[in-house]
Design a protein around this motif. Structure first.
Motif, mmCIF file in Angstrom:
data_model
loop_
_atom_site.group_PDB
_atom_site.id
_atom_site.type_symbol
_atom_site.label_atom_id
_atom_site.label_comp_id
_atom_site.label_asym_id
_atom_site.label_seq_id
_atom_site.Cartn_x
_atom_site.Cartn_y
_atom_site.Cartn_z
ATOM 1 N N LEU A 3 4.874 8.019 12.292
ATOM 2 C CA LEU A 3 3.543 7.900 11.663
ATOM 3 C C LEU A 3 4.228 8.237 10.156
ATOM 4 C CD1 LEU A 3 0.699 9.717 10.954
ATOM 5 C CD2 LEU A 3 1.940 11.447 11.437
ATOM 6 N N VAL A 4 5.287 8.745 9.585
ATOM 7 C CA VAL A 4 5.674 8.289 7.867
ATOM 8 C C VAL A 4 5.999 7.055 7.777
ATOM 9 C CG1 VAL A 4 7.888 8.877 6.371
ATOM 10 C CG2 VAL A 4 6.912 10.645 7.987
ATOM 11 N N THR A 5 6.607 6.151 8.500
ATOM 12 C CA THR A 5 6.481 4.923 8.333
ATOM 13 C C THR A 5 5.859 3.920 8.090
ATOM 14 O OG1 THR A 5 8.896 4.773 9.561
ATOM 15 C CG2 THR A 5 7.853 2.923 9.600
ATOM 16 N N PHE A 6 4.313 4.213 9.802
ATOM 17 C CA PHE A 6 3.093 3.885 9.356
ATOM 18 C C PHE A 6 2.618 3.779 8.116
ATOM 19 C CE2 PHE A 6 -1.433 3.488 10.021
ATOM 20 C CZ PHE A 6 -2.177 2.692 11.171
ATOM 21 N N THR A 7 2.525 5.140 7.882
ATOM 22 C CA THR A 7 1.558 5.603 6.542
ATOM 23 C C THR A 7 1.990 4.714 5.098
ATOM 24 O OG1 THR A 7 1.211 7.871 7.462
ATOM 25 C CG2 THR A 7 0.847 7.798 5.155
ATOM 26 N N ALA A 8 3.217 4.638 4.783
ATOM 27 C CA ALA A 8 4.382 4.349 3.772
ATOM 28 C C ALA A 8 3.620 3.048 3.666
ATOM 29 C CB ALA A 8 5.597 4.162 3.718
ATOM 30 N N ALA A 9 3.791 1.984 5.050
ATOM 31 C CA ALA A 9 3.735 0.722 4.916
ATOM 32 C C ALA A 9 2.185 0.122 4.729
ATOM 33 C CB ALA A 9 3.545 0.448 6.369
ATOM 34 N N SER A 10 1.151 1.635 5.449
ATOM 35 C CA SER A 10 -0.164 1.355 4.722
ATOM 36 C C SER A 10 -0.343 1.499 3.117
ATOM 37 C CB SER A 10 -1.387 2.283 5.491
ATOM 38 O OG SER A 10 -1.244 2.468 6.920
ATOM 39 N N LEU A 11 0.257 2.380 2.974
ATOM 40 C CA LEU A 11 -0.054 2.052 1.096
ATOM 41 C C LEU A 11 0.922 0.777 0.609
ATOM 42 C CD1 LEU A 11 0.209 4.094 -1.142
ATOM 43 C CD2 LEU A 11 2.138 4.724 -1.651
ATOM 44 N N ALA A 12 1.590 0.426 0.690
ATOM 45 C CA ALA A 12 2.475 -0.877 0.729
ATOM 46 C C ALA A 12 1.383 -2.214 0.292
ATOM 47 C CB ALA A 12 3.530 -1.425 1.408
ATOM 48 N N CYS A 13 0.585 -1.990 2.312
ATOM 49 C CA CYS A 13 -0.508 -2.769 2.119
ATOM 50 C C CYS A 13 -1.151 -2.794 1.245
ATOM 51 C CB CYS A 13 -1.287 -2.774 3.758
ATOM 52 S SG CYS A 13 0.105 -3.217 4.892
ATOM 53 N N GLY A 14 -2.278 -1.619 0.716
ATOM 54 C CA GLY A 14 -3.495 -1.441 -0.202
ATOM 55 C C GLY A 14 -2.578 -1.896 -1.545
ATOM 56 N N LEU A 15 -1.880 -1.824 -1.676
ATOM 57 C CA LEU A 15 -1.050 -2.254 -3.382
ATOM 58 C C LEU A 15 -0.467 -3.732 -3.292
ATOM 59 C CD1 LEU A 15 0.440 1.046 -4.219
ATOM 60 C CD2 LEU A 15 -2.030 0.026 -4.565
ATOM 61 N N ALA A 16 -0.546 -4.472 -1.910
ATOM 62 C CA ALA A 16 0.605 -5.626 -1.970
ATOM 63 C C ALA A 16 -0.460 -6.506 -3.200
ATOM 64 C CB ALA A 16 0.154 -6.483 -0.572
ATOM 65 N N PRO A 17 0.749 -6.762 -4.299
ATOM 66 C CA PRO A 17 -0.084 -8.014 -4.678
ATOM 67 C C PRO A 17 0.361 -9.218 -4.606
ATOM 68 C CG PRO A 17 2.276 -7.751 -5.136
ATOM 69 C CD PRO A 17 2.105 -6.685 -3.905
ATOM 70 N N ASP A 18 0.567 -9.984 -3.102
ATOM 71 C CA ASP A 18 0.547 -10.926 -3.288
ATOM 72 C C ASP A 18 0.953 -11.277 -0.901
ATOM 73 O OD1 ASP A 18 3.286 -10.730 -1.847
ATOM 74 O OD2 ASP A 18 3.511 -10.887 -3.784
ATOM 75 N N PRO A 19 0.081 -12.006 -0.825
ATOM 76 C CA PRO A 19 0.306 -12.020 0.448
ATOM 77 C C PRO A 19 1.676 -12.432 1.089
ATOM 78 C CG PRO A 19 -0.686 -14.783 -0.367
ATOM 79 C CD PRO A 19 -0.319 -13.802 -0.988
ATOM 80 N N ALA A 20 2.731 -12.056 0.783
ATOM 81 C CA ALA A 20 4.811 -12.022 1.422
ATOM 82 C C ALA A 20 4.109 -10.852 1.889
ATOM 83 C CB ALA A 20 5.328 -13.237 1.192
ATOM 84 N N THR A 21 4.177 -10.339 0.622
ATOM 85 C CA THR A 21 4.260 -8.722 0.445
ATOM 86 C C THR A 21 2.999 -7.920 1.909
ATOM 87 O OG1 THR A 21 4.776 -7.947 -1.743
ATOM 88 C CG2 THR A 21 4.279 -6.453 -0.488
ATOM 89 N N LEU A 22 2.320 -8.415 1.666
ATOM 90 C CA LEU A 22 0.603 -8.201 2.711
ATOM 91 C C LEU A 22 1.490 -8.189 3.844
ATOM 92 C CD1 LEU A 22 -1.161 -5.894 3.161
ATOM 93 C CD2 LEU A 22 -2.817 -8.326 2.705
ATOM 94 N N ILE A 23 1.782 -9.571 4.341
ATOM 95 C CA ILE A 23 2.372 -9.462 5.995
ATOM 96 C C ILE A 23 3.769 -8.912 6.442
ATOM 97 C CG2 ILE A 23 3.682 -11.558 7.286
ATOM 98 C CD1 ILE A 23 1.602 -13.631 5.508
ATOM 99 N N GLY A 24 4.856 -8.494 5.145
ATOM 100 C CA GLY A 24 5.468 -7.340 5.219
ATOM 101 C C GLY A 24 5.436 -6.271 5.796
#
Length: 493
Positions: free
Chosen positions: A110-131
């Protein structure tokens, strides 16, 4: 206190356990009942969030493409990388839960999913969003199998059936709400953020669920943690990757040679996995999928019936959504709302099937498969002539939904009823992975059929495509009915 023996022993056949959830027989039982209900709210909230994320992003893809300047292949990876990581790591997540504690792995996921959601929402480029999407899938895979296991170990009798019914209802609603919510969030353009709220909405929800989970989920580790079975993990993950990656990306990439080779190679790698598991068992180790789990009465037949039912459900939802948006020109929000009767049907069936006496559960499930098949068939004929289907469409959607509600929840209950508490994690891994791979396979196969027929260029090709897809999904639902007839009679030993 051990997670496998919390509060009181769990019998090998919990379908017969008393007291039930509706009649706590003592103050201790009433307190346990309240605690379990609060725990269930946390777990179902996590289920809803994970399922929402598998569909909500589909609606945002045009905006993401414009904002980040992605290529078509990168956009496909943004959509599919979550599903690929999720589907291939579910069995691994189940075993890690059995080894490290279900509560621990649930909260970690749950923590991993939540942190990754934040990273998705702030992603500056496609590679970051995919990761970040890959990490989201990893978090979901660590979190979801623990829910099955905790329901198996904490709920008994009617309480377990009710918990699994709510679980299935949330699954049915999550798929539909994802499409509607995605359309609303993108259209609203909150704070000028465009597509980003599609991911950022998970952050406050995830934080609340983590705080609640720390307070409400039972603590402890398994009394006898199982070894990790690294050879099994490696070979199974390889086999699932070889199968899932081409299925998810094949149509978009026009099925290059390497994808066809990958699909063919998945079969021998699965054979290698089976041989590895036998070798681990002979050495006295703990196979990832123990033979005794697969021999549990009802597990294989229940998983088979669920596989065909979920493959058809996911595939038809995908194909019909494509038909509404591409074939009929409807908006994503309108398309999502079209599925509302189906969601209502799923919820209704999931929450009422327990009123049917236990001795009728097997024929009830088979009959529900036939009902769903008739609903799919009716929708196919209703849409065959073109147009939006008229008044018959919501009625037929409701029929499909009720059929699915009377399939998924009782299938879970019957398939898991005779699983021993010590095997709960492994059984949950089998059931969860089967359902997830079924959805991937359903979208890939039925979706490819629809897209190929719709792109044929013939007159009314979209209407013909949805009709052909409906016929194939109908056939799959009937196969599910045949598999359901192999279920044991009743849930008791």
């Amino acid at each position: 206190m051990s997670e496998s023996t919390q509060s009181r022993p769990v019998t090998a056949h919990p379908a017969t356990a008393q007291p039930t959830a509706t009649e706590p027989s003592s103050p201790d039982a009433a307190a346990r009942h309240r605690q379990n209900n609060r725990m269930l709210v946390v777990m179902l909230g996590a289920v809803f969030m994970a399922l929402l994320d598998s569909t909500i992003v589909n609606v945002a893809t045009p905006t993401i493409r414009t904002d980040l300047g992605t290529t078509g292949s990168a956009l496909q990876l943004i959509v599919s990388s979550y599903t690929i990581a999720y589907a291939t790591l579910l069995v691994t997540g189940a075993r890690l839960g059995a080894r490290n504690g279900f509560r621990t792995m649930f909260l970690f996921g749950l923590v991993t999913f939540t942190a990754a959601s934040l990273a998705c929402g702030l992603a500056p480029d496609p590679a970051t969003l995919i990761g970040a999407r890959v990490v989201q899938g990893v978090g979901a895979a660590m979190m979801m199998p623990q829910i099955y296991s905790m329901i198996q170990l904490r709920f008994e009798g009617a309480a377990r059936g009710r918990a699994l019914s709510l679980y299935a209802a949330v699954i049915g609603l999550g798929v539909v709400v994802g499409q509607v919510a995605g359309g609303f969030l993108v259209s609203a353009d909150l704070f000028g953020a465009g597509w980003r709220p599609v991911f950022l909405i998970n952050v406050p929800v995830g934080v609340v669920l983590v705080i609640a989970g720390l307070r409400l989920l039972p603590q402890g580790k398994p009394a006898k943690p199982k070894a990790l079975d690294l050879p099994g993990l490696i070979t199974l993950t390889a086999a699932l990757l070889l199968l899932v990656v081409p299925l998810v990306m094949g149509h978009e990439q026009d099925w290059p040679l390497w994808m066809k080779v990958s699909l063919v190679a998945s079969a021998p790698v699965l054979v290698v996995f089976a041989l590895v598991e036998r070798a681990v068992a002979r050495r006295g180790g703990a196979p990832l999928v123990p033979a005794q789990v697969l021999k549990t009465p009802g597990l294989v037949s229940g998983a088979s019936a669920n596989f065909f039912a979920m493959a058809g459900y996911a595939g038809f939802l995908f194909a019909f959504s494509q038909h509404m948006q591409s074939g009929l020109g409807e908006s994503a929000t309108r398309t999502g709302l079209t599925f509302a009767p189906l969601a209502i049907g799923v919820a209704t069936g999931s929450l009422t099937w327990q009123k049917v006496p236990e001795r009728f559960h097997r024929p009830m499930i088979a009959t529900a498969c036939v009902v769903a098949a008739l609903g799919y068939l009716g929708i196919g004929f209703d849409m065959r002539g073109g147009g939006h289907g008229g008044i018959a469409l919501p009625v037929l959607q409701l029929v499909v939904g009720i059929g699915m509600g009377y399939i998924t929840s009782p299938l879970l209950t019957v398939a898991l009823a005779r699983v021993k508490p010590s095997d709960a994690a492994d059984a949950s891994g089998v059931m969860t992975t089967t359902a997830q791979v079924a959805q991937v396979l359903g979208v890939a196969t039925y979706g490819s059929v629809y897209l190929s027929a719709a792109d044929s260029g013939a007159t009314d090709s979209a209407a013909h495509a949805v009709f052909v897809t409906a016929l194939l999904v109908t056939a799959g639902a009937l196969v599910s009915a045949l598999a359901a007839l192999k279920l044991p009679r009743g849930n008791q030993a």
